[in-house]
Scaffold this motif. Structure first.
Motif, short mmCIF file in Angstrom:
data_model
loop_
_atom_site.label_atom_id
_atom_site.label_comp_id
_atom_site.label_asym_id
_atom_site.label_seq_id
_atom_site.Cartn_x
_atom_site.Cartn_y
_atom_site.Cartn_z
N MET A 1 0.86 -1.19 0.00
CA MET A 1 0.00 0.00 0.00
C MET A 1 0.89 1.23 0.00
N ASP A 2 0.35 2.33 -0.54
CA ASP A 2 1.10 3.58 -0.57
C ASP A 2 1.07 4.22 0.81
N LEU A 3 2.20 4.83 1.17
CA LEU A 3 2.33 5.47 2.48
C LEU A 3 2.77 6.92 2.29
N GLY A 4 2.06 7.83 2.93
CA GLY A 4 2.43 9.23 2.94
C GLY A 4 2.69 9.70 4.36
N LEU A 5 3.60 10.69 4.53
CA LEU A 5 3.97 11.19 5.85
C LEU A 5 3.82 12.71 5.89
N SER A 6 3.35 13.23 7.00
CA SER A 6 3.29 14.68 7.19
C SER A 6 3.51 15.01 8.67
N PRO A 7 4.59 15.73 8.96
CA PRO A 7 5.60 16.22 8.02
C PRO A 7 6.58 15.12 7.61
N GLY A 8 7.23 15.32 6.46
CA GLY A 8 8.22 14.36 5.98
C GLY A 8 9.61 14.71 6.45
N VAL A 9 9.75 15.92 7.06
CA VAL A 9 11.03 16.38 7.62
C VAL A 9 10.75 16.87 9.04
N ILE A 10 11.53 16.37 10.01
CA ILE A 10 11.31 16.73 11.41
C ILE A 10 12.64 17.13 12.03
N SER A 11 12.61 18.18 12.84
CA SER A 11 13.78 18.59 13.62
C SER A 11 13.65 18.06 15.04
N PRO A 12 14.75 17.64 15.66
CA PRO A 12 14.68 17.23 17.07
C PRO A 12 14.16 18.34 17.98
N ARG A 13 14.31 19.61 17.53
CA ARG A 13 13.84 20.74 18.33
C ARG A 13 12.40 21.13 17.99
N SER A 14 11.72 20.21 17.31
CA SER A 14 10.36 20.49 16.86
C SER A 14 9.45 20.86 18.03
N ARG A 15 8.61 21.88 17.79
CA ARG A 15 7.63 22.28 18.80
C ARG A 15 6.27 21.63 18.53
N GLY A 16 6.14 21.01 17.36
CA GLY A 16 4.86 20.38 17.02
C GLY A 16 4.63 19.10 17.79
N HIS A 17 3.37 18.72 17.90
CA HIS A 17 3.01 17.50 18.63
C HIS A 17 2.44 16.42 17.72
N GLY A 18 1.98 16.81 16.55
CA GLY A 18 1.30 15.86 15.68
C GLY A 18 2.20 15.25 14.62
N PHE A 19 1.84 14.07 14.20
CA PHE A 19 2.52 13.38 13.10
C PHE A 19 1.48 12.53 12.39
N LYS A 20 1.27 12.78 11.10
CA LYS A 20 0.18 12.13 10.37
C LYS A 20 0.73 11.25 9.26
N ILE A 21 0.12 10.10 9.11
CA ILE A 21 0.40 9.25 7.96
C ILE A 21 -0.91 8.97 7.25
N TRP A 22 -0.83 8.69 5.97
CA TRP A 22 -2.02 8.21 5.27
C TRP A 22 -1.65 6.98 4.44
N LEU A 23 -2.57 6.05 4.41
CA LEU A 23 -2.37 4.75 3.78
C LEU A 23 -3.39 4.57 2.67
N GLU A 24 -2.91 4.14 1.51
CA GLU A 24 -3.78 3.93 0.35
C GLU A 24 -3.57 2.52 -0.19
N PRO A 25 -4.43 1.56 0.18
CA PRO A 25 -4.28 0.19 -0.31
C PRO A 25 -4.49 0.11 -1.82
N GLN A 26 -3.98 -0.96 -2.38
CA GLN A 26 -4.15 -1.18 -3.81
C GLN A 26 -5.36 -2.06 -4.06
N SER A 27 -5.97 -1.88 -5.22
CA SER A 27 -7.14 -2.67 -5.61
C SER A 27 -6.81 -4.17 -5.51
N PRO A 28 -7.76 -5.01 -5.07
CA PRO A 28 -9.18 -4.76 -4.87
C PRO A 28 -9.55 -4.27 -3.47
N PHE A 29 -8.56 -3.96 -2.64
CA PHE A 29 -8.85 -3.51 -1.29
C PHE A 29 -8.98 -1.99 -1.26
#
Length: 550
Positions: A427-455
């Motif tokens: 399945m296809d995998l996407g990341l957001s953000p795709g670049v992270i700093s150790p000093r990041s102030r953000g708390h969220g990390f999102k991925i999205w998954l896209e299965p291939q047919s027939p799923f």
């Protein structure tokens, strides 16, 4: 005492084609403490015959400046008279050659420190579909995963001597390496190539090919009816081959057939106590070939043998780089004839298997010879569904997702293959953000998954999704939210999951581009995997102000 070409017969039961094992030369003995080793029967046969066919192995040299196997063999042969060592075959991937040698030739070879072992060429023999449903292949085929795009080499007795609508459509090549009896290829020679070169009177090879890839016109459809078959004949019509023919055939597949992903070997010598990699020259050469083939992305599958031994395996199955397969019946009971041992990898149906025979016949066959192609077909299905799987991936999936079966002789548990639950779909995998700093102030990390047919994304169970970074340095599970959407705006729904970025960073101690893997399970129980890359900035690199935010 060394016994040449002794054959063990288990006997024939009605409807059963059982494996015939050949007694191999005994332990190789050193000619000196540090010198090359010769099979203990070699000198005796030379004295009796004056000349014998032998297999010669050289020490492998490795490193950037090491000569190629071919160059090493050529240099060794340059130092011996050609009349005393008449070369029959040179392997390309490992430093092994087969030759007719005299006693003088043996002395010359033994004097060369680069020669590791010399032994007589021995004998190997053939190991004698409702079963598709038993291992879940019918459910995989229902997903339109039928082995398409995958080539399996079957090193056996060949294919049907007549045109066969079950077998012929799958054939993409035919080769013959069959020297037993002076030459057992269809034209009477010991080497034949091209259409018709793997034709045989025996039903063994057609039956093995049928289990893997029968198109279903005569016999039931095979485990992977969309797979392609390279038929390589090494067995005579009486199911006998030589060590050298098996080695040369396997070497040819490894070096000349780069499209082959799986090799099926429903033949055996021995049996041996596994692992047998160093048991003798034949097995050491097999181990080297298996290592090279696996390094190129290929998987060797071999029948365990039918010697009724619970502690031994036939060869090549006893070699550590080969996936060994024993038999079960329709009730997942291990039949008396199936070999076993602590290194047996898998079990598969091998009793009363309805498959193709020669002359277009339908036959019922039994033996580990017909269990092994179930696993080869299963491997073809996994690779067809996800061509990026490595040999280690395929082996791990088949073994970890199988049905546990206990051998009553030893109480040892071995998995019976279940290819439906072994599937690992891409399945296809996407990341957001795709670049992270150790000093990041953000708390969220999102991925999205896209299965291939027939799923579809809606089929994924979000509670099963795990995310691992850098080979498991950081593993996240239990996303705190999951939504269906279309993050990459390609018109195909995907599943978005949100994780805690701080937990992610807490498990990562390195910077740079790191591999990311997400796994999840569909409602049907099939697993899927997506991979991507996450860039971690150096501690003194870009600040969080220059880091993308989700």
């Amino acid at each position: 005492m060394w016994r040449f070409s002794r054959v063990f017969h288990l006997g024939h039961l009605p409807g059963l084609l059982l494996i015939l094992g050949a007694a191999l030369p005994g332990p190789l003995v050193a000619s000196s403490e540090s010198g090359p080793r010769a099979g203990p029967g070699l000198v005796r046969e030379l004295q009796r015959q004056g000349e014998v066919q032998a297999v010669v192995m050289l020490h492998r040299e490795q490193g950037s400046g090491a000569p190629t196997p071919q160059a090493l063999v050529e240099d060794v042969l340059r130092r011996v008279p050609s009349a005393e060592v008449v070369v029959q075959h040179r392997l390309e991937t490992v430093p092994v050659f087969i030759a007719r040698i005299t006693d003088r030739g043996l002395s010359r070879l033994m004097a060369d420190p680069r020669v590791s072992k010399v032994d007589l060429d021995g004998v190997v023999m053939g190991a004698d579909l409702e079963s598709a449903a038993q291992i879940g292949a019918d459910r995989v085929q229902a997903l339109e995963i039928r082995g398409q795009g995958i080539t399996v080499a079957v090193i056996d007795s060949g294919t049907d001597i007549l045109e066969n609508p079950d077998l012929d459509p799958s054939l993409v090549g035919e080769e013959c390496f069959c020297s037993y009896g002076g030459g057992c290829c269809p034209d009477g020679s010991s080497r034949q190539s091209g259409p018709g070169s793997a034709r045989s009177l025996s039903s063994h090879g057609p039956g093995v090919i049928g289990v893997i890839a029968s198109r279903g016109s005569i016999a039931p459809a095979g485990i992977a009816p969309g797979a392609s078959i390279l038929a390589v004949r090494v067995l005579s019509d009486s199911l006998i081959s030589t060590f050298s023919d098996v080695l040369v055939a396997l070497d040819w597949v490894v070096s000349q057939a780069p499209g082959v992903r799986v090799v099926n070997l429903s033949l055996a010598a021995g049996p041996y106590v596994p692992p047998c990699d160093q048991a003798d020259l034949f097995n050491e050469a097999l181990a080297q070939l298996a290592e090279v083939f696996r390094g190129r992305g290929g998987l060797l599958v071999a029948a365990a043998g039918n010697n009724a031994r619970s502690d031994m395996l036939g060869s090549p199955a006893c070699v550590s780089g080969v996936l060994s397969v024993g038999a079960v019946d329709r009730e997942d009971q291990i039949p008396f004839f199936s070999n076993g041992g602590p290194t047996l990898d898998l079990l598969a149906p091998g009793v009363g298997i309805v498959t193709d025979g020669s002359f277009g016949r339908l036959e019922s066959q039994s033996g580990t010879s017909f269990a092994a192609p179930h696993v080869s077909g299963a491997a073809a299905l996994l690779l067809s569904a996800n061509p990026g799987l490595s040999p280690a991936d395929v082996e791990e999936r088949l073994k970890s997702r199988g049905v546990p079966v206990t051998d009553p002789r030893t109480s040892r548990i071995t998995p019976r293959v279940d290819v439906f639950h072994a599937l690992l779909l891409p399945m296809d995998l996407g990341l957001s953000p795709g670049v992270i700093s150790p000093r990041s102030r953000g708390h969220g990390f999102k991925i999205w998954l896209e299965p291939q047919s027939p799923f579809a994304a809606a089929d994924l169970d979000p509670d099963t999704v795990t995310l691992s970074v850098a080979g498991g340095a950081a593993v996240l599970a239990n996303a705190f939210s999951a939504t269906l959407g279309d993050e990459n705006q390609d018109g195909i729904p995907d599943l978005s999951l949100h994780f805690d970025r701080r937990r992610l960073l807490s498990g990562i101690s390195e910077s740079g581009a790191l591999g990311v893997e997400a796994r999840g399970t569909f409602i049907s129980g099939i697993q899927a995997r997506g991979t991507g890359t996450l860039k971690i900035l150096p501690p003194r690199g870009l600040g969080s102000a220059q880091e993308p935010s989700p």
